[in-house]
Motif scaffolding. Structure first.
Motif, PDB file in Angstrom:
ATOM      1  N   TYR A 191       1.590 -46.240  -0.020  1.00 22.32           N
ATOM      2  CA  TYR A 191       1.284 -47.574   0.521  1.00 22.32           C
ATOM      3  C   TYR A 191       1.595 -47.636   2.013  1.00 22.32           C
ATOM      4  O   TYR A 191       0.830 -48.210   2.797  1.00 22.32           O
ATOM      5  CB  TYR A 191       2.072 -48.635  -0.229  1.00 22.32           C
ATOM      6  N   ALA A 203      -1.136 -48.512   4.861  1.00 18.05           N
ATOM      7  CA  ALA A 203      -0.925 -49.821   5.479  1.00 18.05           C
ATOM      8  C   ALA A 203      -0.919 -49.726   7.002  1.00 18.05           C
ATOM      9  O   ALA A 203      -1.283 -50.672   7.695  1.00 18.05           O
ATOM     10  CB  ALA A 203       0.387 -50.439   4.992  1.00 18.05           C
ATOM     11  N   ASP A 204      -0.520 -48.573   7.522  1.00 15.37           N
ATOM     12  CA  ASP A 204      -0.519 -48.363   8.971  1.00 15.37           C
ATOM     13  C   ASP A 204      -0.942 -46.928   9.226  1.00 15.37           C
ATOM     14  O   ASP A 204      -0.122 -46.012   9.234  1.00 15.37           O
ATOM     15  CB  ASP A 204       0.864 -48.625   9.565  1.00 15.37           C
ATOM     16  N   SER A 205      -2.226 -46.725   9.443  1.00 18.48           N
ATOM     17  CA  SER A 205      -2.769 -45.369   9.533  1.00 18.48           C
ATOM     18  C   SER A 205      -2.696 -44.777  10.934  1.00 18.48           C
ATOM     19  O   SER A 205      -3.119 -43.646  11.142  1.00 18.48           O
ATOM     20  CB  SER A 205      -4.242 -45.373   9.085  1.00 18.48           C
ATOM     21  N   SER A 248      -9.592 -52.014  -4.521  1.00 19.91           N
ATOM     22  CA  SER A 248      -8.721 -52.847  -3.693  1.00 19.91           C
ATOM     23  C   SER A 248      -7.993 -51.982  -2.653  1.00 19.91           C
ATOM     24  O   SER A 248      -7.875 -52.352  -1.482  1.00 19.91           O
ATOM     25  CB  SER A 248      -7.704 -53.573  -4.576  1.00 19.91           C
ATOM     26  N   THR A 249      -7.536 -50.834  -3.101  1.00 21.39           N
ATOM     27  CA  THR A 249      -6.869 -49.900  -2.192  1.00 21.39           C
ATOM     28  C   THR A 249      -7.856 -49.304  -1.203  1.00 21.39           C
ATOM     29  O   THR A 249      -7.556 -49.144  -0.013  1.00 21.39           O
ATOM     30  CB  THR A 249      -6.190 -48.767  -2.993  1.00 21.39           C
ATOM     31  N   LYS A 257     -10.490 -50.652   0.070  1.00 21.43           N
ATOM     32  CA  LYS A 257     -10.796 -51.619   1.119  1.00 21.43           C
ATOM     33  C   LYS A 257      -9.745 -51.584   2.217  1.00 21.43           C
ATOM     34  O   LYS A 257     -10.072 -51.658   3.409  1.00 21.43           O
ATOM     35  CB  LYS A 257     -10.889 -53.025   0.518  1.00 21.43           C
ATOM     36  N   THR A 258      -8.487 -51.448   1.812  1.00 24.83           N
ATOM     37  CA  THR A 258      -7.404 -51.369   2.795  1.00 24.83           C
ATOM     38  C   THR A 258      -7.526 -50.101   3.638  1.00 24.83           C
ATOM     39  O   THR A 258      -7.379 -50.136   4.867  1.00 24.83           O
ATOM     40  CB  THR A 258      -6.035 -51.387   2.089  1.00 24.83           C
ATOM     41  N   LYS A 294     -10.604 -50.234   5.978  1.00 19.08           N
ATOM     42  CA  LYS A 294     -10.342 -51.184   7.064  1.00 19.08           C
ATOM     43  C   LYS A 294      -9.462 -50.544   8.131  1.00 19.08           C
ATOM     44  O   LYS A 294      -9.667 -50.753   9.336  1.00 19.08           O
ATOM     45  CB  LYS A 294      -9.673 -52.444   6.508  1.00 19.08           C
ATOM     46  N   GLN A 295      -8.481 -49.765   7.691  1.00 20.46           N
ATOM     47  CA  GLN A 295      -7.601 -49.081   8.647  1.00 20.46           C
ATOM     48  C   GLN A 295      -8.396 -48.116   9.523  1.00 20.46           C
ATOM     49  O   GLN A 295      -8.193 -48.060  10.737  1.00 20.46           O
ATOM     50  CB  GLN A 295      -6.504 -48.322   7.899  1.00 20.46           C
ATOM     51  N   TYR A 340     -17.336 -51.749   3.768  1.00 16.51           N
ATOM     52  CA  TYR A 340     -17.323 -52.348   5.106  1.00 16.51           C
ATOM     53  C   TYR A 340     -18.741 -52.761   5.478  1.00 16.51           C
ATOM     54  O   TYR A 340     -19.721 -52.291   4.887  1.00 16.51           O
ATOM     55  CB  TYR A 340     -16.758 -51.373   6.137  1.00 16.51           C
TER      56      TYR A 340
END
Length: 284
Positions: free
Chosen positions: A175, A179-181, A212-213, A215-216, A219-220, A251
């Protein structure tokens, strides 16, 4: 950049046809041919065979059958030597060997010399070890990049139980990475490609959790795209392009300019950005 980071291999493994989409003009083809020559010429000078080079060559429109066959045999011989002699063979390395052999339409579960070596079984065990370590310590034995490579390679050969994927998606280290790539775009890209492949094995309900994952993660990658089209850095861009191309449902078309990114990579070839055959294999 990871020492065995690669590359364009992922498209072949997940059946993404980037070649059909790639906006390369006829006058730019010599740039691509230059990278191919670098890769082909490196085969005779490598200290050890490189699976990333073979995968890149197999993805190309123009082939060098004799050299590809030579490298394939060297990879199979090296795999047998590593297994029989107990030499280092990390999960990420095994994954690349599996994908390189598969890219040549040969069976990585039956690599022959004197006796048969099953690289798929070996990779499956290594991935089990990675997941057990993540359950115990929160982190894999190697790193998440190699876990992504392993998942991408295995999903072409075996069913991956959903509980294993569920554990990965709920792992704190996983995670944190998605969350911060920033600085880890190559890792996020490989994990995204692995999940894109793996999700096809599951039911609609299970896919929703994966999506769901996804998409995160996507997006990163989109958010790390610079004004000139580079995603992260010049070397992570090739992997990011493949991840985004294979996950277009996550996207909007307006979120990322595919043509701009490809043209930027092409412009960097004369500047020597990909003069290393390994780097060349990432974008070919």
């Amino acid at each position: 950049m990871h020492s065995f980071s690669l590359t364009a291999f992922c498209i072949l493994m997940v059946s993404w046809q980037v070649v059909e989409l790639c906006p390369i003009h006829a006058d730019q083809q010599p740039l691509v041919d230059y990278l191919l020559r670098l890769m082909v010429n490196s085969i005779d000078t490598q200290f050890s065979p490189n699976p990333s080079i073979l995968i890149g060559l197999r993805l190309a429109q123009n082939h060098s059958p004799a050299k590809e066959k030579q490298l394939l045999q060297a990879l199979k011989d090296d795999a047998v030597k590593r297994v029989e002699n107990g030499l280092e063979f990390t999960s990420g390395q095994v994954a690349l060997y599996v994908m390189a052999i598969s890219a040549c339409c040969e069976n990585p579960a039956k690599v022959l010399k004197v006796k048969s070596i099953d690289l798929v079984k070996i990779l499956s065990q290594k991935m089990e070890d990675e997941m057990e370590e993540m359950e115990t310590t929160g982190y894999p034995l190697s790193n998440l990049y190699q876990v992504g490579l392993g998942g991408l390679a295995l999903c072409q050969h075996v069913m991956i139980p959903y509980p294993i994927v569920h554990k990965l998606l709920n792992n704190p280290a996983f995670y944190e990475a998605i969350a911060d790539s920033h600085g880890f775009e190559d890792t996020v890209a490989v994990l995204a490609m692995a999940l894109t492949c793996i999700r096809e094995q599951f039911t609609w309900d299970q896919k929703q959790r994966i999506d769901s994952t996804m998409k995160t993660m996507i997006k990163q990658l989109v958010n790390q795209t610079k004004s000139d089209g580079i995603i992260g850095n010049i070397y992570s861009t090739g992997l990011a392009v493949q991840a985004l191309t294979g996950a277009k449902t996550f996207y909007k078309t307006s979120d990322w300019n595919y043509t701009q990114t490809i043209q930027k990579l092409l412009k960097e070839i004369p500047n020597g950005a990909f003069n290393n055959p390994m780097a060349a294999s990432q974008v070919i």
